[in-house]
Structures are given as structure tokens and as C-alpha cells.
Design a protein around this motif. Structure first.
Motif, PDB file in Angstrom:
ATOM      1  N   ILE A 286      29.932  34.779  36.925  1.00  0.00           N
ATOM      2  CA  ILE A 286      31.387  34.736  37.090  1.00  0.00           C
ATOM      3  C   ILE A 286      31.861  33.292  37.169  1.00  0.00           C
ATOM      4  N   SER A 287      31.125  32.459  37.882  1.00  0.00           N
ATOM      5  CA  SER A 287      31.543  31.058  38.012  1.00  0.00           C
ATOM      6  C   SER A 287      31.508  30.342  36.660  1.00  0.00           C
ATOM      7  N   ALA A 288      30.515  30.638  35.815  1.00  0.00           N
ATOM      8  CA  ALA A 288      30.471  30.022  34.486  1.00  0.00           C
ATOM      9  C   ALA A 288      31.632  30.503  33.626  1.00  0.00           C
ATOM     10  N   LEU A 289      31.949  31.794  33.727  1.00  0.00           N
ATOM     11  CA  LEU A 289      33.071  32.338  32.976  1.00  0.00           C
ATOM     12  C   LEU A 289      34.381  31.693  33.411  1.00  0.00           C
ATOM     13  N   LEU A 290      34.580  31.547  34.736  1.00  0.00           N
ATOM     14  CA  LEU A 290      35.808  30.926  35.244  1.00  0.00           C
ATOM     15  C   LEU A 290      35.863  29.436  34.930  1.00  0.00           C
TER      16      LEU A 290
ATOM     17  N   VAL B  64      45.642  34.607  35.947  1.00  0.00           N
ATOM     18  CA  VAL B  64      45.955  35.960  35.474  1.00  0.00           C
ATOM     19  C   VAL B  64      45.562  36.992  36.532  1.00  0.00           C
ATOM     20  N   LEU B  65      44.388  36.840  37.127  1.00  0.00           N
ATOM     21  CA  LEU B  65      43.956  37.776  38.159  1.00  0.00           C
ATOM     22  C   LEU B  65      44.875  37.748  39.375  1.00  0.00           C
ATOM     23  N   VAL B  66      45.284  36.558  39.787  1.00  0.00           N
ATOM     24  CA  VAL B  66      46.190  36.436  40.939  1.00  0.00           C
ATOM     25  C   VAL B  66      47.525  37.101  40.632  1.00  0.00           C
ATOM     26  N   ILE B  67      48.054  36.896  39.441  1.00  0.00           N
ATOM     27  CA  ILE B  67      49.332  37.500  39.067  1.00  0.00           C
ATOM     28  C   ILE B  67      49.227  39.020  39.030  1.00  0.00           C
ATOM     29  N   VAL B  68      48.148  39.555  38.491  1.00  0.00           N
ATOM     30  CA  VAL B  68      47.960  41.002  38.431  1.00  0.00           C
ATOM     31  C   VAL B  68      47.875  41.595  39.832  1.00  0.00           C
ATOM     32  N   VAL B  69      47.135  40.956  40.722  1.00  0.00           N
ATOM     33  CA  VAL B  69      47.008  41.457  42.093  1.00  0.00           C
ATOM     34  C   VAL B  69      48.351  41.415  42.815  1.00  0.00           C
ATOM     35  N   VAL B  70      49.104  40.337  42.658  1.00  0.00           N
ATOM     36  CA  VAL B  70      50.411  40.231  43.311  1.00  0.00           C
ATOM     37  C   VAL B  70      51.361  41.298  42.783  1.00  0.00           C
ATOM     38  N   ILE B  71      51.336  41.542  41.488  1.00  0.00           N
ATOM     39  CA  ILE B  71      52.206  42.581  40.921  1.00  0.00           C
ATOM     40  C   ILE B  71      51.830  43.953  41.471  1.00  0.00           C
ATOM     41  N   ILE B  72      50.548  44.250  41.538  1.00  0.00           N
ATOM     42  CA  ILE B  72      50.113  45.548  42.057  1.00  0.00           C
ATOM     43  C   ILE B  72      50.528  45.722  43.515  1.00  0.00           C
ATOM     44  N   LEU B  73      50.398  44.672  44.316  1.00  0.00           N
ATOM     45  CA  LEU B  73      50.751  44.776  45.735  1.00  0.00           C
ATOM     46  C   LEU B  73      52.259  44.760  45.955  1.00  0.00           C
ATOM     47  N   ALA B  74      53.016  44.133  45.064  1.00  0.00           N
ATOM     48  CA  ALA B  74      54.452  43.979  45.279  1.00  0.00           C
ATOM     49  C   ALA B  74      55.266  45.165  44.764  1.00  0.00           C
TER      50      ALA B  74
END
Length: 97
Positions: free
Chosen positions: A6-10, A19-29
């Protein structure tokens, strides 16, 4: 066959974190339940998300965060349980070695 972590991919694609942070915030909001009730000519609304709840009436409104409290209590219980069993100390000791 290549083994990727995962670290190499990131490291290769740092925009994935955003993108992951935005998706999580949208799901929670986003609200999962919305109620609109009309009684005696007055409109009452209730919007409920995963971690929040908003209620509005003719003369008042209220925003509650019960999911945040549940999450906080759960994290506190997990931390105290790991302190009691010594799992946290073992993990910290292994990390320091």
C-alpha cells in the motif's frame, strides 16, 4: 509476479490519499434518513447521517453528534481493554525494538 504494498502504491500515486479522504467524508456527511412531518400547519424536519442528526421545527433547530460520542466511547473502551491485557504495551515494546 510483483508484490506491491500500500505504501508503494501511495508513493507512486499520492492523489489516491486525497480521493480516499474525500470519499470517506462524503459517506459520513450525507444523510441516510430524511423525515418531513407536517402537523397543524407546521413543518418539522429531521435529517440523520451516520455520525450526526439535525432537527428543525417552527421555532427551534438542533444539531446532535451521537455517532461521534459512540465512536469516542468505543475507542476509549478498546484502549482501556488493551491496557488491561497488556497488548498495547507488548505492541509498543515490539515497535521500539
Amino acid at each position: 509476479m510483483n508484490n506491491y504494498s500500500i505504501s508503494a502504491l501511495l508513493a507512486q500515486h499520492p492523489w489516491l490519499i486525497g480521493v480516499l479522504v474525500i470519499v470517506v467524508v462524503i459517506i459520513l456527511a450525507l444523510p441516510d434518513d430524511v423525515w418531513v412531518v407536517r402537523r397543524a400547519g407546521r413543518v418539522y424536519q429531521r435529517w440523520q447521517g451516520m455520525f450526526w442528526e439535525y432537527q428543525a421545527g417552527p421555532n427551534a433547530w438542533r444539531l446532535r453528534l451521537p455517532g461521534v460520542r459512540r465512536l469516542q466511547r468505543g475507542l476509549q473502551r478498546a484502549l482501556l481493554q488493551s491496557l488491561r491485557t497488556g497488548a498495547l504495551w507488548r505492541w509498543l515494546w515490539e515497535m521500539l525494538r
